[in-house]
Design a protein around this motif. Sequence first.
Motif, PDB file in Angstrom:
ATOM      1  N   ALA A 179       4.930 -23.668 -58.726  1.00 13.37           N
ATOM      2  CA  ALA A 179       3.149 -23.984 -58.441  1.00 13.37           C
ATOM      3  C   ALA A 179       2.691 -22.773 -59.399  1.00 13.37           C
ATOM      4  O   ALA A 179       1.752 -22.909 -59.983  1.00 13.37           O
ATOM      5  N   ALA A 180       3.207 -21.588 -58.907  1.00 16.27           N
ATOM      6  CA  ALA A 180       2.419 -20.367 -59.512  1.00 16.27           C
ATOM      7  C   ALA A 180       2.657 -20.390 -61.132  1.00 16.27           C
ATOM      8  O   ALA A 180       1.798 -20.030 -61.745  1.00 16.27           O
ATOM      9  N   LEU A 181       3.831 -20.728 -61.464  1.00 17.34           N
ATOM     10  CA  LEU A 181       3.899 -20.785 -63.017  1.00 17.34           C
ATOM     11  C   LEU A 181       3.183 -21.923 -63.433  1.00 17.34           C
ATOM     12  O   LEU A 181       2.626 -21.755 -64.807  1.00 17.34           O
ATOM     13  N   TRP A 182       3.061 -22.786 -63.093  1.00 14.21           N
ATOM     14  CA  TRP A 182       2.077 -24.112 -63.602  1.00 14.21           C
ATOM     15  C   TRP A 182       0.542 -23.220 -63.416  1.00 14.21           C
ATOM     16  O   TRP A 182      -0.112 -23.794 -64.502  1.00 14.21           O
ATOM     17  N   ALA A 183       0.310 -22.907 -62.459  1.00 11.42           N
ATOM     18  CA  ALA A 183      -1.082 -22.213 -62.316  1.00 11.42           C
ATOM     19  C   ALA A 183      -1.395 -21.194 -63.295  1.00 11.42           C
ATOM     20  O   ALA A 183      -2.339 -21.313 -64.078  1.00 11.42           O
ATOM     21  N   GLY A 184      -0.359 -20.345 -63.834  1.00 12.67           N
ATOM     22  CA  GLY A 184      -0.416 -19.471 -64.860  1.00 12.67           C
ATOM     23  C   GLY A 184      -0.419 -20.113 -66.266  1.00 12.67           C
ATOM     24  O   GLY A 184      -1.403 -19.589 -66.997  1.00 12.67           O
ATOM     25  N   VAL A 230      -7.722 -19.669 -72.309  1.00 15.61           N
ATOM     26  CA  VAL A 230      -8.076 -18.396 -72.581  1.00 15.61           C
ATOM     27  C   VAL A 230      -8.877 -18.617 -73.701  1.00 15.61           C
ATOM     28  O   VAL A 230      -9.866 -17.873 -74.106  1.00 15.61           O
ATOM     29  N   TRP A 231      -8.499 -19.437 -74.581  1.00 11.58           N
ATOM     30  CA  TRP A 231      -9.379 -19.653 -75.816  1.00 11.58           C
ATOM     31  C   TRP A 231     -11.031 -20.077 -75.599  1.00 11.58           C
ATOM     32  O   TRP A 231     -11.666 -19.730 -76.534  1.00 11.58           O
ATOM     33  N   PHE A 263     -16.653 -19.848 -77.786  1.00 18.07           N
ATOM     34  CA  PHE A 263     -18.023 -19.905 -77.644  1.00 18.07           C
ATOM     35  C   PHE A 263     -18.532 -18.534 -77.867  1.00 18.07           C
ATOM     36  O   PHE A 263     -19.821 -18.508 -77.691  1.00 18.07           O
ATOM     37  N   SER A 264     -17.761 -17.453 -78.177  1.00 16.46           N
ATOM     38  CA  SER A 264     -18.462 -16.272 -78.371  1.00 16.46           C
ATOM     39  C   SER A 264     -19.027 -16.243 -79.820  1.00 16.46           C
ATOM     40  O   SER A 264     -18.665 -16.835 -80.798  1.00 16.46           O
ATOM     41  N   PRO A 265     -20.261 -15.404 -79.680  1.00 16.44           N
ATOM     42  CA  PRO A 265     -20.907 -15.254 -81.045  1.00 16.44           C
ATOM     43  C   PRO A 265     -20.066 -14.386 -81.965  1.00 16.44           C
ATOM     44  O   PRO A 265     -20.294 -14.717 -83.442  1.00 16.44           O
ATOM     45  N   LEU A 266     -19.166 -13.542 -81.526  1.00 19.33           N
ATOM     46  CA  LEU A 266     -18.509 -12.748 -82.621  1.00 19.33           C
ATOM     47  C   LEU A 266     -17.322 -13.797 -83.467  1.00 19.33           C
ATOM     48  O   LEU A 266     -17.161 -13.417 -84.486  1.00 19.33           O
ATOM     49  N   ARG A 267     -17.267 -15.056 -82.901  1.00 18.05           N
ATOM     50  CA  ARG A 267     -16.523 -16.079 -83.773  1.00 18.05           C
ATOM     51  C   ARG A 267     -16.850 -16.362 -85.155  1.00 18.05           C
ATOM     52  O   ARG A 267     -16.171 -16.454 -86.012  1.00 18.05           O
ATOM     53  N   THR A 268     -18.368 -16.296 -85.115  1.00 21.92           N
ATOM     54  CA  THR A 268     -18.896 -17.014 -86.263  1.00 21.92           C
ATOM     55  C   THR A 268     -19.486 -15.607 -87.120  1.00 21.92           C
ATOM     56  O   THR A 268     -20.060 -15.867 -88.207  1.00 21.92           O
TER      57      THR A 268
END
Length: 78
Positions: free
Chosen positions: A49-54, A61-62, A67-72
């Motif tokens: 379960a810990a591995l699935w949660a991880g 993470v993406w 949604f970061s303004p740095l991306r554009t």
Amino acid sequence: MIKVSFRQAVTPDRLLGRMNATMRFVLTGALALGAALAGLLGEFVGIRAALWAGAALFATVWVPIFFSPLRTRKDLPA
């Protein structure tokens, strides 16, 4: 690497050392906290379960980067 360059470009020269030290402290602290939480989760709900949660957290993470303004951005501030 672009995040580091951006942070260094927008930080005044007199604060660069403090900014870099703060970022290292925060990131290292996050690693230690994550390891402790993973250990507790593995202990109380099981390793699988810990591995699935991880894996589920790692898969999201993406989202902040997307949604970061740095991306554009095409260039760094002067």
